[in-house]
Design a protein around this motif. Sequence first.
Motif, PDB file in Angstrom:
ATOM      1  N   ILE A 188       0.865  -1.181   0.000  1.00 36.80           N
ATOM      2  CA  ILE A 188       0.000   0.000   0.000  1.00 36.80           C
ATOM      3  C   ILE A 188       0.895   1.223   0.000  1.00 36.80           C
ATOM      4  CG2 ILE A 188      -1.537   1.399   1.427  1.00 36.80           C
ATOM      5  CD1 ILE A 188      -3.024  -1.064   2.214  1.00 36.80           C
ATOM      6  N   SER A 189       0.821   2.010  -1.054  1.00 35.98           N
ATOM      7  CA  SER A 189       1.592   3.236  -1.276  1.00 35.98           C
ATOM      8  C   SER A 189       2.747   2.981  -2.230  1.00 35.98           C
ATOM      9  CB  SER A 189       2.140   3.830   0.023  1.00 35.98           C
ATOM     10  OG  SER A 189       2.838   5.033  -0.227  1.00 35.98           O
ATOM     11  N   ALA A 239       1.336  -7.513  -5.831  1.00 33.09           N
ATOM     12  CA  ALA A 239       0.403  -6.428  -6.150  1.00 33.09           C
ATOM     13  C   ALA A 239       0.802  -5.156  -5.421  1.00 33.09           C
ATOM     14  CB  ALA A 239      -1.021  -6.831  -5.763  1.00 33.09           C
ATOM     15  N   VAL A 240       0.446  -4.023  -6.014  1.00 31.09           N
ATOM     16  CA  VAL A 240       0.688  -2.721  -5.407  1.00 31.09           C
ATOM     17  C   VAL A 240      -0.526  -1.841  -5.613  1.00 31.09           C
ATOM     18  CG1 VAL A 240       1.773  -1.776  -7.499  1.00 31.09           C
ATOM     19  CG2 VAL A 240       2.301  -0.775  -5.267  1.00 31.09           C
ATOM     20  N   SER A 246       0.141   5.875 -11.157  1.00 34.53           N
ATOM     21  CA  SER A 246       1.298   5.712 -10.270  1.00 34.53           C
ATOM     22  C   SER A 246       1.475   4.249  -9.870  1.00 34.53           C
ATOM     23  CB  SER A 246       1.161   6.594  -9.028  1.00 34.53           C
ATOM     24  OG  SER A 246       0.001   6.261  -8.294  1.00 34.53           O
ATOM     25  N   ALA A 247       0.360   3.543  -9.658  1.00 38.02           N
ATOM     26  CA  ALA A 247       0.452   2.129  -9.310  1.00 38.02           C
ATOM     27  C   ALA A 247       1.064   1.333 -10.458  1.00 38.02           C
ATOM     28  CB  ALA A 247      -0.926   1.581  -8.968  1.00 38.02           C
ATOM     29  N   GLN A 248       0.644   1.626 -11.696  1.00 32.98           N
ATOM     30  CA  GLN A 248       1.157   0.891 -12.846  1.00 32.98           C
ATOM     31  C   GLN A 248       2.628   1.178 -13.090  1.00 32.98           C
ATOM     32  OE1 GLN A 248      -0.867  -1.462 -14.612  1.00 32.98           O
ATOM     33  NE2 GLN A 248       1.264  -2.038 -15.080  1.00 32.98           N
ATOM     34  N   ALA A 249       3.020   2.448 -12.901  1.00 38.79           N
ATOM     35  CA  ALA A 249       4.427   2.810 -13.082  1.00 38.79           C
ATOM     36  C   ALA A 249       5.302   2.059 -12.080  1.00 38.79           C
ATOM     37  CB  ALA A 249       4.606   4.313 -12.917  1.00 38.79           C
ATOM     38  N   PHE A 250       4.835   1.963 -10.851  1.00 39.86           N
ATOM     39  CA  PHE A 250       5.561   1.240  -9.813  1.00 39.86           C
ATOM     40  C   PHE A 250       5.638  -0.250 -10.166  1.00 39.86           C
ATOM     41  CE2 PHE A 250       6.211  -0.857  -5.765  1.00 39.86           C
ATOM     42  CZ  PHE A 250       6.999   0.019  -5.029  1.00 39.86           C
ATOM     43  N   ALA A 251       4.508  -0.804 -10.586  1.00 41.16           N
ATOM     44  CA  ALA A 251       4.455  -2.223 -10.960  1.00 41.16           C
ATOM     45  C   ALA A 251       5.388  -2.524 -12.125  1.00 41.16           C
ATOM     46  CB  ALA A 251       3.022  -2.611 -11.311  1.00 41.16           C
ATOM     47  N   ASP A 252       5.394  -1.657 -13.117  1.00 43.69           N
ATOM     48  CA  ASP A 252       6.271  -1.847 -14.276  1.00 43.69           C
ATOM     49  C   ASP A 252       7.743  -1.821 -13.861  1.00 43.69           C
ATOM     50  OD1 ASP A 252       4.046  -2.002 -15.878  1.00 43.69           O
ATOM     51  OD2 ASP A 252       4.185   0.062 -16.610  1.00 43.69           O
ATOM     52  N   GLN A 253       8.085  -0.925 -12.940  1.00 41.09           N
ATOM     53  CA  GLN A 253       9.473  -0.789 -12.514  1.00 41.09           C
ATOM     54  C   GLN A 253       9.989  -2.041 -11.826  1.00 41.09           C
ATOM     55  OE1 GLN A 253      10.218   2.734 -10.196  1.00 41.09           O
ATOM     56  NE2 GLN A 253      12.349   2.211  -9.792  1.00 41.09           N
ATOM     57  N   TYR A 254       9.119  -2.734 -11.070  1.00 38.48           N
ATOM     58  CA  TYR A 254       9.574  -3.877 -10.274  1.00 38.48           C
ATOM     59  C   TYR A 254       8.999  -5.216 -10.732  1.00 38.48           C
ATOM     60  CZ  TYR A 254      11.294  -0.185  -7.271  1.00 38.48           C
ATOM     61  OH  TYR A 254      11.952   0.928  -6.800  1.00 38.48           O
ATOM     62  N   GLY A 255       8.361  -5.232 -11.885  1.00 33.80           N
ATOM     63  CA  GLY A 255       7.835  -6.483 -12.408  1.00 33.80           C
ATOM     64  C   GLY A 255       6.716  -7.060 -11.564  1.00 33.80           C
ATOM     65  N   ALA A 283      -1.579  -4.042 -10.426  1.00 30.11           N
ATOM     66  CA  ALA A 283      -1.513  -2.636 -10.017  1.00 30.11           C
ATOM     67  C   ALA A 283      -2.929  -2.129  -9.812  1.00 30.11           C
ATOM     68  CB  ALA A 283      -0.795  -1.812 -11.080  1.00 30.11           C
ATOM     69  N   TYR A 284      -3.194  -1.579  -8.633  1.00 31.54           N
ATOM     70  CA  TYR A 284      -4.545  -1.134  -8.298  1.00 31.54           C
ATOM     71  C   TYR A 284      -4.586   0.360  -7.987  1.00 31.54           C
ATOM     72  CZ  TYR A 284      -5.593  -6.116  -7.819  1.00 31.54           C
ATOM     73  OH  TYR A 284      -5.761  -7.461  -8.062  1.00 31.54           O
ATOM     74  N   ALA A 285      -5.678   0.990  -8.390  1.00 34.14           N
ATOM     75  CA  ALA A 285      -5.853   2.428  -8.182  1.00 34.14           C
ATOM     76  C   ALA A 285      -6.459   2.743  -6.820  1.00 34.14           C
ATOM     77  CB  ALA A 285      -6.728   3.019  -9.284  1.00 34.14           C
ATOM     78  N   THR A 286      -6.895   1.713  -6.081  1.00 34.53           N
ATOM     79  CA  THR A 286      -7.441   1.920  -4.738  1.00 34.53           C
ATOM     80  C   THR A 286      -6.912   0.844  -3.802  1.00 34.53           C
ATOM     81  OG1 THR A 286      -9.411   0.524  -5.016  1.00 34.53           O
ATOM     82  CG2 THR A 286      -9.584   2.837  -5.723  1.00 34.53           C
ATOM     83  N   TYR A 287      -6.822   1.182  -2.533  1.00 29.32           N
ATOM     84  CA  TYR A 287      -6.378   0.222  -1.533  1.00 29.32           C
ATOM     85  C   TYR A 287      -7.407  -0.891  -1.359  1.00 29.32           C
ATOM     86  CZ  TYR A 287      -3.167   4.055  -0.326  1.00 29.32           C
ATOM     87  OH  TYR A 287      -2.224   5.059  -0.359  1.00 29.32           O
ATOM     88  N   LYS A 288      -8.671  -0.567  -1.537  1.00 30.16           N
ATOM     89  CA  LYS A 288      -9.732  -1.551  -1.381  1.00 30.16           C
ATOM     90  C   LYS A 288      -9.581  -2.691  -2.387  1.00 30.16           C
ATOM     91  CE  LYS A 288     -14.744  -1.888  -0.693  1.00 30.16           C
ATOM     92  NZ  LYS A 288     -15.045  -2.961  -1.633  1.00 30.16           N
TER      93      LYS A 288
END
Length: 325
Positions: free
Chosen positions: A6-7, A30-31, A38-47, A51-56
Motif C-alpha cells: 500500500i503506497s 500487487a501494489v 502511479s500504481a502501474q508505473a511502480f508495478a512496471d518498474q519492479y515487475g 496494479a490497483y488504483a485503490t487500496y480496497k
Amino acid sequence: MKWGIISTGTIAHNFAKTVGAMGGETEVYAVASRSQESAQAFADQYGIKKAYATYKELVEDDNVDIIYVATPHNLHYENMMLCLEHGKNILCEKSFTVTAEQAQKIYDLAKEKNLFVMEGFWTKYLPIYREVEKLIEEGVIGDIHMVTAQYGYCTAGARTLRKFDPALAGGTLLDIGVYAIGFAAMMLGYQPKSIQSLVKLNDVGTDEFSTIVMQYENGAIAQLTTAIQTTIPVLGCVYGSKGYINIPEFKNPDKIQVVLNDGTGYTIEKEVEINGYEYEIREAEQCLSEKRQYSEILTPDQSIAVMSMMDEVRSIWNMKFPFEK
C-alpha cells in the motif's frame, strides 16, 4: 509468499527492491496507489503482476498473503483496519500508529480475526542486535547504567513540508524519534519509571528538535536526542559498570565496538545481506508459515509500549495533531 504494498513512496520502493533481491518464493505480487497511473508505473518498474488504483481493490485480492503498509503515519491506522477487515495479514512501517490507543485497537482486532500483524521497526530485526543482546545477557559490560542515542538530518523543499505537516502526523518524534526510543527500550526495557523532555516546536506546531530523558526502576537512564533540520551524527551507546558498547549508525548498524574499563576492547562486524529490510520480511514470513499472530522479536505489547512512551512525550509538549479527538 505473495506480498501487496500500500503506497508507492520512497519506503515502498526500498521494500520492493529488497524483495526483488531476495529471490526464492518471496514476491511483491500487487501494489496499490492513489491512482492507476502511479500504481502501474511502480508495478512496471519492479515487475509486479497487479496494479490497483485503490487500496480496497488490493485488500480484496485473494492472491495476496500479506500487505506492507508504507503510507504516512496518520494513515496507518485506517489502512491497517481496512486490511484486517478484509482478512489480510500486515507488516506496517514504523511508527506503527499515531497513538497507543490506535495500536491497541489494531492488535485487538488482529487477535479477534486470527491475523498476523507486525511493526516494521527494521532496527530490531537486524542480526547485529542479537550480538548486542548476547553481550548484555552475558554481563560483558556489567550492569547497564545509561543508554544514549542521537540522530538528526536536514531536508529541503516539498519533503520538508511533508515531514513537518501536522495533517500527516509530522514532526521528528514519529519520524525518527521512534528509532531512539525503540533503541533505548531494546536495551533497558519497555516500562520506564519516568519520562522528561524538552522540545523546539516549529511554526506549524510540530516538533523539530527534542531531547528525551527516561529513567527506569533500577536507576538506569536513557538520554535521547533527535532532530530534523539539524545534522547530528547517528550514534548509540550502552554504558555499563564494566565498560560500554558503541553502536555507530544505531538505527541500521553493521558493527559494534566493545570497550572495557581495563582499556581492552574489540569490534564485532555483521554486514547485512541486502540492505537490512530483508530480516523483517523473513521474520514476517516465518511467523506466517508457523501460523503465529505476532513476532517474538517485536511483540504487540512492545509496539504499544513504544507508542505509549511517545504519547507521554507529546503530552509533556502539549502537542496534538488536528485530526486527533
